[in-house]
Design an enzyme around this catalytic site. Structure first.
Site, PDB file in Angstrom:
ATOM      1  N   ARG A  93      33.059  -9.451  19.272  1.00  0.00           N
ATOM      2  CA  ARG A  93      32.887 -10.315  17.940  1.00  0.00           C
ATOM      3  C   ARG A  93      33.400  -9.620  16.876  1.00  0.00           C
ATOM      4  O   ARG A  93      34.108 -10.231  16.031  1.00  0.00           O
ATOM      5  CB  ARG A  93      31.324 -10.389  17.659  1.00  0.00           C
ATOM      6  CG  ARG A  93      30.380  -8.814  17.555  1.00  0.00           C
ATOM      7  CD  ARG A  93      29.272  -9.036  17.078  1.00  0.00           C
ATOM      8  NE  ARG A  93      28.747  -7.716  17.184  1.00  0.00           N
ATOM      9  CZ  ARG A  93      27.516  -7.495  16.341  1.00  0.00           C
ATOM     10  NH1 ARG A  93      27.104  -8.213  15.516  1.00  0.00           N
ATOM     11  NH2 ARG A  93      27.012  -6.245  16.684  1.00  0.00           N
TER      12      ARG A  93
ATOM     13  N   SER B 276      26.794 -10.688  11.367  1.00  0.00           N
ATOM     14  CA  SER B 276      26.690 -10.570  12.800  1.00  0.00           C
ATOM     15  C   SER B 276      28.248 -10.915  13.339  1.00  0.00           C
ATOM     16  O   SER B 276      28.478 -11.026  14.476  1.00  0.00           O
ATOM     17  CB  SER B 276      25.746 -11.643  13.417  1.00  0.00           C
ATOM     18  OG  SER B 276      24.361 -11.111  13.205  1.00  0.00           O
TER      19      SER B 276
ATOM     20  N   GLU C 168      22.467 -25.492  11.647  1.00  0.00           N
ATOM     21  CA  GLU C 168      23.761 -25.549  12.192  1.00  0.00           C
ATOM     22  C   GLU C 168      24.167 -27.088  12.440  1.00  0.00           C
ATOM     23  O   GLU C 168      25.300 -27.113  12.537  1.00  0.00           O
ATOM     24  CB  GLU C 168      23.377 -25.109  13.864  1.00  0.00           C
ATOM     25  CG  GLU C 168      23.153 -23.456  13.715  1.00  0.00           C
ATOM     26  CD  GLU C 168      21.674 -23.206  13.215  1.00  0.00           C
ATOM     27  OE1 GLU C 168      20.927 -24.046  13.127  1.00  0.00           O
ATOM     28  OE2 GLU C 168      21.461 -22.052  12.791  1.00  0.00           O
TER      29      GLU C 168
ATOM     30  N   ASP D 246      16.875  -9.365  21.403  1.00  0.00           N
ATOM     31  CA  ASP D 246      16.200 -10.367  20.898  1.00  0.00           C
ATOM     32  C   ASP D 246      15.461 -11.531  21.939  1.00  0.00           C
ATOM     33  O   ASP D 246      14.624 -12.268  21.571  1.00  0.00           O
ATOM     34  CB  ASP D 246      17.205 -11.168  19.938  1.00  0.00           C
ATOM     35  CG  ASP D 246      17.237 -10.474  18.650  1.00  0.00           C
ATOM     36  OD1 ASP D 246      16.417  -9.767  18.174  1.00  0.00           O
ATOM     37  OD2 ASP D 246      18.092 -11.071  17.935  1.00  0.00           O
TER      38      ASP D 246
ATOM     39  N   ARG E 281      28.193  -9.602  21.587  1.00  0.00           N
ATOM     40  CA  ARG E 281      27.314  -8.625  20.623  1.00  0.00           C
ATOM     41  C   ARG E 281      27.758  -7.160  21.065  1.00  0.00           C
ATOM     42  O   ARG E 281      28.184  -6.220  20.290  1.00  0.00           O
ATOM     43  CB  ARG E 281      26.001  -8.614  20.717  1.00  0.00           C
ATOM     44  CG  ARG E 281      25.258  -7.543  19.777  1.00  0.00           C
ATOM     45  CD  ARG E 281      23.703  -8.093  19.512  1.00  0.00           C
ATOM     46  NE  ARG E 281      23.257  -6.769  18.676  1.00  0.00           N
ATOM     47  CZ  ARG E 281      22.339  -6.262  19.278  1.00  0.00           C
ATOM     48  NH1 ARG E 281      21.939  -6.063  20.538  1.00  0.00           N
ATOM     49  NH2 ARG E 281      21.894  -5.197  18.499  1.00  0.00           N
TER      50      ARG E 281
ATOM     51  N   HIS F  34      27.192 -13.151  20.402  1.00  0.00           N
ATOM     52  CA  HIS F  34      26.118 -13.341  21.244  1.00  0.00           C
ATOM     53  C   HIS F  34      25.868 -13.711  22.169  1.00  0.00           C
ATOM     54  O   HIS F  34      24.768 -14.542  22.593  1.00  0.00           O
ATOM     55  CB  HIS F  34      25.084 -13.268  20.076  1.00  0.00           C
ATOM     56  CG  HIS F  34      25.074 -12.278  18.936  1.00  0.00           C
ATOM     57  ND1 HIS F  34      25.932 -11.982  18.175  1.00  0.00           N
ATOM     58  CD2 HIS F  34      24.089 -11.123  18.610  1.00  0.00           C
ATOM     59  CE1 HIS F  34      25.815 -10.867  17.430  1.00  0.00           C
ATOM     60  NE2 HIS F  34      24.540 -10.469  17.527  1.00  0.00           N
TER      61      HIS F  34
ATOM     62  N   PHE G  83      22.830 -21.325  18.999  1.00  0.00           N
ATOM     63  CA  PHE G  83      22.734 -22.106  17.842  1.00  0.00           C
ATOM     64  C   PHE G  83      24.199 -22.969  17.682  1.00  0.00           C
ATOM     65  O   PHE G  83      24.022 -23.860  17.079  1.00  0.00           O
ATOM     66  CB  PHE G  83      22.391 -21.519  16.686  1.00  0.00           C
ATOM     67  CG  PHE G  83      21.226 -20.833  16.859  1.00  0.00           C
ATOM     68  CD1 PHE G  83      20.193 -20.945  17.689  1.00  0.00           C
ATOM     69  CD2 PHE G  83      21.321 -19.125  16.477  1.00  0.00           C
ATOM     70  CE1 PHE G  83      18.963 -20.031  17.886  1.00  0.00           C
ATOM     71  CE2 PHE G  83      20.191 -18.300  16.704  1.00  0.00           C
ATOM     72  CZ  PHE G  83      18.945 -18.560  17.373  1.00  0.00           C
TER      73      PHE G  83
END
Lengths: 281, 317
Positions: free
Chosen positions: B13, B40, B61, B120, B170, B112, B86
């Site tokens: 990322r 992020s 989104e 998560d 990530r 991610h 998302f």
């Protein structure tokens, strides 16, 4: 600038186009197409500042997005009669290999269409994006969009409504066709929309209502008033109160003709109520 | 075999963020959108240097995808970014109608991705996104393997006209591709030549494939390692040239075996040159919480899993 006689003639001819198009293929959505005829005729022939021809970017002209894509018949008819493509092409509506798909799309390269619509609730977001691009480009032209009232049941609209107000997208005029009908019945019976104007207002929009969205002069006055309200820090919403099926008596005031084509006899009846003014395609 | 050196672990990322920083400075048509995940996605520098070209959409989104589509009308090149889950599953119809079917020049940039999002858990992990995106007509699907390649891919997709899904992750992983390597969309990279088996890997699994190949080499198994960064359009020639030589293949990806790179390779082989194949991928399951390393181990997505798959597929030749 056209006079109202010319515009009224166009309204009558567009209504003929709509019912003939859906009759020929026994499918399509005449109800809200008829209800929005005055709006489309006024928008494209009186309100928007348009360039000659069509390019996707729409730089240095006003641009329009139809979110409730199922009313493609009125969109196609008005675009054709404005000169975006040959009027004869209306003959191909919903047929195989046609540019006039059931719902509008860019995929077949039909001039006048800038995004596909049909799956509901997406048009306002796209209109906001185009409005932001105009601001970035220093283009002071406007972006218009049209939405069905039932379509407001889609949640994405409320994301867009919140965003446009919060980010002062004040070069956007979004019109809601408040015909109070959707496929399964009245909007207030299927899922109540309540006071749509007030909802836009509390989200931060500048809202005006057109009491009779099938009165051509009222539509023109409303759109001009909306234009005057742009550039003042708020997106502008027009609540356009229309009658679904307007101009064809047996289609009016009911959801029954949302997505139903007339038979031969019904077509004759509908055409008799709307004189041929500019020549049928 | 060709050996590669880890130049220092970095997250892919951050490669995206570095690419965006450069695009902010070099391409005035590039605009960035984000749905409340700026930190992020590592795009703070782009935002700081080009605030007028950044759109904070909020946690919305669907609206982000539509606004991105609209921004292309007027010549902008929108990079719409959020977590992969998302950016795909949540907004599939918005991408389908407003972007893919409408042929809008939108870059959907998804961080991610996969199981290595880690702690998560499965609500935020997605192992189906490659499949979702590659099924959309006209969509280009790219899954780079390290920081350098992700940065290069970010720059490359700005020069390409059409919708793109760029997938990255990530965790900090080995950064081993050359810093100045040109990124060619749709062009596979032959990382190491071999004769016994072809290992075709994408994303985080490419480095794992190189580790596995080195171990196997010491056991006398000669592995050809191919980095497929572009899953669609797939470099079928590179795959067929290699498998015609080695006679078998292992595909490796941080994705469900249904719908992923492996299936695309299978289709290519079935159509042109049938050969035994083993799939290193998740087995039609959701993920769970854990560290990236624990999850890669538990779900069979590391060098050991690749080694086992190679030994298995060799027996099927």
């Amino acid at each position: 600038m056209a006079n109202n006689k010319e515009l009224n003639d166009l309204v009558s001819q567009v209504r003929r186009d709509i019912v003939r198009m859906v009759h020929k293929v026994s499918s399509g959505h005449p109800g809200a197409s008829l209800g929005c005829t005055e709006f489309f005729v006024a928008l494209y022939n009186e309100i928007m500042d348009l360039k000659e021809g069509f390019d996707m970017d729409g730089s240095n002209e006003d641009i329009f997005f139809l979110s409730n894509g199922h009313i493609s018949p009125v969109f196609y008819s008005v675009l054709a009669r404005k000169g975006y493509f040959p009027v004869d092409e209306l003959n191909t509506f919903r047929l195989i290999d046609s540019r006039l798909q059931g719902h509008p799309t860019t995929h077949e390269g039909l001039p006048g269409i800038r995004v596909a619509s049909g799956s509901l609730g997406q048009g306002m977001s796209v209109a906001i994006g185009a409005a932001l691009a105009k601001k970035l480009n220093g283009d002071d032209h406007l972006v218009f969009s049209l939405h069905g009232d039932g379509e407001l049941q889609e949640g994405q609209n409320w994301e867009a409504i919140m965003y446009a107000a919060g980010n002062k997208v004040d070069n956007l005029i979004s019109t809601v066709d408040r015909n109070r009908q959707q496929i399964d019945g009245g909007t207030e019976d299927v899922l109540p929309l309540g006071d749509v104007a007030e909802k836009f207002r509390v989200f931060g929009w500048d809202v005006l209502e057109v009491e009779d969205g099938n009165d051509l002069q009222q539509v023109i006055d409303g759109l001009n008033e909306a234009k005057r309200r742009t550039g003042k820090g708020k997106p502008v919403c027009i609540i356009l109160n229309t009658v679904m099926g307007n101009g064809v008596d047996f289609m009016m005031h009911t959801h029954a003709w949302h997505g139903k084509a007339p038979n031969d006899e019904q077509l004759e009846n509908a055409l008799a109520q709307n004189p041929e003014t500019l020549g049928d395609y | 075999m060709t050996t590669y050196t880890d130049q220092g672990k970095q997250d892919t990322r951050s490669g995206y963020g570095a690419g965006m920083t450069e695009l902010g400075r070099t391409n005035p048509n590039v605009v960035a959108l984000c749905a409340d995940l700026v930190g992020s996605l590592k795009i703070e520098t782009f935002i700081k240097e080009s605030p007028e070209r950044f759109f904070q959409i909020g946690i919305a989104e669907a609206n982000m995808m539509g606004i991105a589509a609209g921004l292309t009308i007027g010549g902008k090149i929108p990079f719409a970014s959020t977590f992969a889950n998302f950016a795909t599953g949540r907004v599939y119809d918005q991408i389908r109608q407003s972007i893919a079917y409408s042929d809008k020049n939108v870059k959907i940039c998804a961080s991610h991705a996969g199981i290595t999002l880690g702690e998560d858990g499965a609500t935020h992990q997605i192992l189906e996104d490659i499949g979702l995106m590659k099924m959309l007509p006209g969509m280009t699907v790219i899954n780079p393997c390290d920081f350098n390649q992700t940065k290069a891919a970010t720059l490359a997709i700005a020069e390409y006209h059409g919708p793109v899904y760029l997938r990255f992750g990530r965790p900090k992983v080995a950064n081993f591709t050359p810093v100045d390597q040109k990124f060619e969309i749709g062009k596979a990279l032959l990382l190491s030549e071999g004769t016994d088996v072809t290992i075709i890997a994408t994303g985080h699994l490419v480095w794992q494939a190189l580790i596995a190949a080195e171990t196997l080499e010491n056991q006398g198994v000669s592995c050809e390692v191919i980095n497929i960064h572009t899953i669609k359009p797939l470099d079928e020639k590179a795959i067929l040239d290699s498998v015609k030589k080695t006679g078998c293949v292992v595909t490796a990806e941080e994705h469900n075996y249904l719908g992923g790179l492996g299936e695309s390779v299978s289709r290519t082989l079935a159509t042109h040159h049938p050969a035994p194949q083993e799939f290193v991928a998740t087995q039609d399951t959701f993920g769970e919480s854990g560290t990236p390393e624990q999850l890669m181990d538990k779900y069979g997505l590391n060098n050991k899993a690749i080694e086992a798959a190679v030994l298995k597929v060799m027996k099927r030749k």
